[in-house]
Design an enzyme around this catalytic site. Structure first.
Site, short mmCIF file in Angstrom:
data_model
loop_
_atom_site.label_atom_id
_atom_site.label_comp_id
_atom_site.label_asym_id
_atom_site.label_seq_id
_atom_site.Cartn_x
_atom_site.Cartn_y
_atom_site.Cartn_z
N GLU A 112 0.80 -1.22 0.00
CA GLU A 112 0.00 0.00 0.00
C GLU A 112 0.83 1.28 0.00
O GLU A 112 0.36 2.31 -0.49
CB GLU A 112 -0.94 0.00 1.21
CG GLU A 112 -1.99 -1.10 1.19
CD GLU A 112 -2.90 -1.01 -0.02
OE1 GLU A 112 -3.25 0.12 -0.42
OE2 GLU A 112 -3.24 -2.07 -0.59
N SER A 380 -56.87 -15.56 33.40
CA SER A 380 -56.58 -16.08 34.74
C SER A 380 -55.21 -15.67 35.26
O SER A 380 -54.94 -15.83 36.46
CB SER A 380 -56.68 -17.60 34.74
OG SER A 380 -58.02 -18.01 34.50
#
Length: 709
Positions: A112, A380
């Site tokens: 690079e 319930s």
């Protein structure tokens, strides 16, 4: 006006402008514009071109709790749940340059920017070479950007190839070189480069890439692996080894040859590294689908933080959340009717911390959070609130009921403003006289309807509000059977009061926040507010332990490996909603199952919701997570005659009472409440008369024991 006239006027106007504006003025304006542009570009570079640590580049996100829930759990690696803004996540693992192997750094420099340590941000020799190569190729064949320029582009700019972008990139590269030394720039670059995708997450940096492609820390990558990573920088997806192994191999070998050609390694070392195989599998990051929970936090709390560098640590436990997700999927897949939805919430009742939350089958398909926003009839599952109201002392006096109080389970007809109300049990059968405990354990509607009428729906609603339920509760007789809608989160918090011995903990979803990598500051957790007498909470919990032991929830703990558990089933009218809530002293988990449009599920809470809770507990908890419910002060025991069932002794059954309400010592007790005038048949009259005679005989027996006869 025709086109010819328009053209004539335009030529006249242009000639007039030329007469007024000289060439020198045009040059001056142009130079001024360029100068202003350079000033603006330079100012932008001076303002923005700054480097922080790799940790500062981590997107600010929500994370799971840093220390796992439960006894003896250790500090773990928090899992990212999502960014604060809901944007895409990134996979990053910050690494320091000094920790990376030399061959990885050398590979990056070789490919690079081999003159990295000899330029000041711009490499004019490389730029000239790239221009010549591009002219020969009649296109973009080679790039001239240095590592510093690439870093500037990655950090601050877009990937568009325009002259303006290149000028801005160059200015920022120069400023970065002036402000920071070479090691800092190289470290930032190796932590920032894009190296592919982990699902929807972009992989940035060699630390994350080493984990994903090789399943190891970047400090331990080999020369061959380092060359492969560096070779991917120019085209990560094209050279991904699992996707294109041959292309990746050729690219890796090219990097090795470049390193050898520059004298960074020998040809023998390069040849040996080239013989290494390609990785065949990836290692995705541990994931937790906490998007419903993330939305819950963002909607309920104001979190304002910078976009990067901060971590918000939540109360969500990664292990419990994954267990919840799997339990919901498995539970819905086993249902006979497709399209049903489900939600799950788990909390720690001692602290109010939300440990797990699933708001639906698939967040991608529906973002509606059924755990916090869907209001449905609890059926319930609301009965424990009724029991609390019934068992509490009234104004310091005796309670309206004890657990041994006998209630008629016989047809009931109540006149209301909307017409007659005739509650039924789920199986449409009647059992005669039952105790309050039996009515809870077997989830009998008619006895609880009678209890609700005796204490009044207003008292029930007031009790529920003390337990943290804020949804409107309509004070009608059917409230005792859960006719008013609540959210799953509300119901789980209410059960948390029972689990916590009467204390209501404030809901807590965030542990704290800190810079990424730092531990959050310790935050004092307030003690739960005492809203129910611990003795009364224990009475209700004892009945809900019976629900799991021998009642409607007995399928939960048939093998007994969960330890002490209490729980309650719930089914709404026409089987539209199925509920189950289970708890221990340290954990409460609730599940709702149903259809969004209110269609009948045709299943009970025990059939649809309980299996999900069971699977969740089986995967999420260990033996160390279960404790027993301690008997608090104010509780005594005594014998009571059982109206129904076969679990009593000759004198009755041992039962818990509030102190002062138990039967006299060495005697059996039977407790009733005032009867309502309702239609009765002769069979019921005969049964009632037989029960009265039995009570008289038992009273006579007690008196004989005392020597009174």
């Amino acid at each position: 006006m025709d086109l010819q006239a328009i053209a004539l006027r335009s030529r006249v106007a242009l000639q007039a402008l030329r007469a007024r504006v000289s060439v020198r003025q045009v040059v001056r304006v142009t130079l001024a514009a360029f100068s202003l542009g350079f000033v603006i570009i330079g100012a932008e570079a001076l303002i923005r071109a700054k480097l922080g640590t790799p940790q500062d580049r981590m997107p600010t996100a929500l994370y799971t709790r840093p220390i796992g829930w439960g006894e003896g759990r250790e500090r773990n690696s928090p899992v990212a749940l999502g960014t604060l803004g809901g944007g895409p996540m990134e996979r990053r693992v910050p690494v320091e340059l000094s920790a990376l192997p030399d061959h990885l750094v050398e590979a990056a420099l070789a490919v690079e920017d081999q003159r990295f340590y000899r330029h000041h941000g711009l490499d004019f020799r490389r730029i000239g070479g790239a221009m010549v190569a591009n002219i020969k190729a009649l296109g973009i064949a080679q790039g001239g950007s240095t590592i510093t320029q690439q870093l500037a582009k990655n950090l601050y700019l877009s990937a568009s190839r325009t002259p303006l972008r290149k000028l801005r990139e160059a200015a920022m590269a120069v400023v970065l070189e002036l402000r920071h030394d070479k090691p800092a720039i190289l470290e930032a670059y190796l932590n920032e480069i894009y190296l592919g995708q982990d699902g929807e997450r972009a992989i940035h940096g060699v630390g994350a890439a080493a984990r994903y492609y090789f399943g190891k820390d970047a400090r331990r990558v080999s020369l061959a692996e380092a060359a492969l990573l560096v070779g991917m920088i120019s085209a990560p997806n094209r050279y991904a080894p699992q996707r294109n192994p041959e292309a990746a191999r050729r690219r890796r070998d090219l990097v090795l040859q470049v390193m050898a050609g520059q004298g960074r390694i020998t040809q023998a070392v390069a040849a040996r590294a080239a013989r290494a195989g390609m990785p065949s599998r990836t290692n995705p990051a541990r994931s937790v689908d906490g998007r419903y929970f993330r939305d819950f936090i963002l909607a309920s709390q104001s979190v304002r933080l910078p976009g990067r560098g901060m971590a918000v640590y939540t109360t969500l436990d990664a292990t419990l959340q994954r267990a919840a997700e799997r339990a919901i999927r498995a539970g819905l897949d086993r249902l006979p009717m497709p399209g049903a939805e489900a939600a799950l919430v788990a909390i720690d009742p001692r602290t109010g911390e939300v440990l797990a939350m699933v708001g639906g089958r698939d967040y991608g398909a529906s973002q509606f959070n059924r755990a916090t926003d869907a209001k449905r009839q609890p059926g319930s599952a609301f009965k424990p609130m009724v029991a609390l109201a019934a068992l509490e002392r009234r104004d310091g006096g005796a309670p309206a009921f004890t657990l041994a109080s006998v209630v008629d389970d016989e047809p009931l007809r109540v006149r209301t403003g909307a017409g007659p109300w005739e509650p039924e049990n789920y199986d449409r059968q009647f059992r005669g006289r039952v105790t309050v405990r039996e009515a809870m354990e077997q989830s009998l509607n008619v006895p609880f309807a009678r209890i609700g009428l005796a204490i009044g729906p207003e008292r029930i609603a007031a009790t529920a509000r003390r337990l943290g339920i804020v949804s409107p509760l309509v004070p009608v007789p059917s409230l005792a059977l859960g006719s008013s809608e609540v959210t799953l989160m509300e119901l789980v918090r209410a059960y948390g009061v029972l689990a916590g011995g009467g204390g209501l903990a404030a809901p807590r979803a965030v542990v704290g926040q800190a810079r990424y990598g730092s531990a959050p500051d310790a935050v004092a957790v307030p003690d739960p507010a005492r809203v129910i007498d611990p003795a009364v909470a224990f009475l209700v919990t004892s009945t809900l332990e019976g629900v799991v032991t021998r009642g409607t929830g007995r399928a939960l703990n048939q093998e007994g490996h969960f330890g002490t558990l209490a729980g309650k089933t719930g089914t709404s009218n026409d089987w539209r909603d199925a509920w189950f809530v289970a708890y221990s002293p340290s954990l409460v988990v609730g599940v709702w199952v149903g259809f969004d449009d209110g269609r009948s599920l045709r299943l009970t809470g025990a059939g649809a919701a309980l299996p999900i809770v069971s699977r969740f507990l089986d995967e999420a908890a260990t033996g160390a997570d279960w404790g027993s419910f301690d008997v608090p002060a104010g509780i005594s025991e005594g014998y009571a005659v059982v109206a129904h069932g076969d679990w009593g002794s000759e004198c009755g059954s041992r039962e818990f009472f509030l102190e002062g309400t138990e039967p006299e010592a060495e005697s059996c007790g039977s407790f009733d409440f005032p009867r309502f005038e309702v239609p009765r048949d002769w069979g019921r009259v005969l049964r009632k008369e037989a029960a009265r005679l039995l009570e008289e005989l038992m009273a006579e027996r007690r008196e004989r024991r005392r020597g009174l006869r």
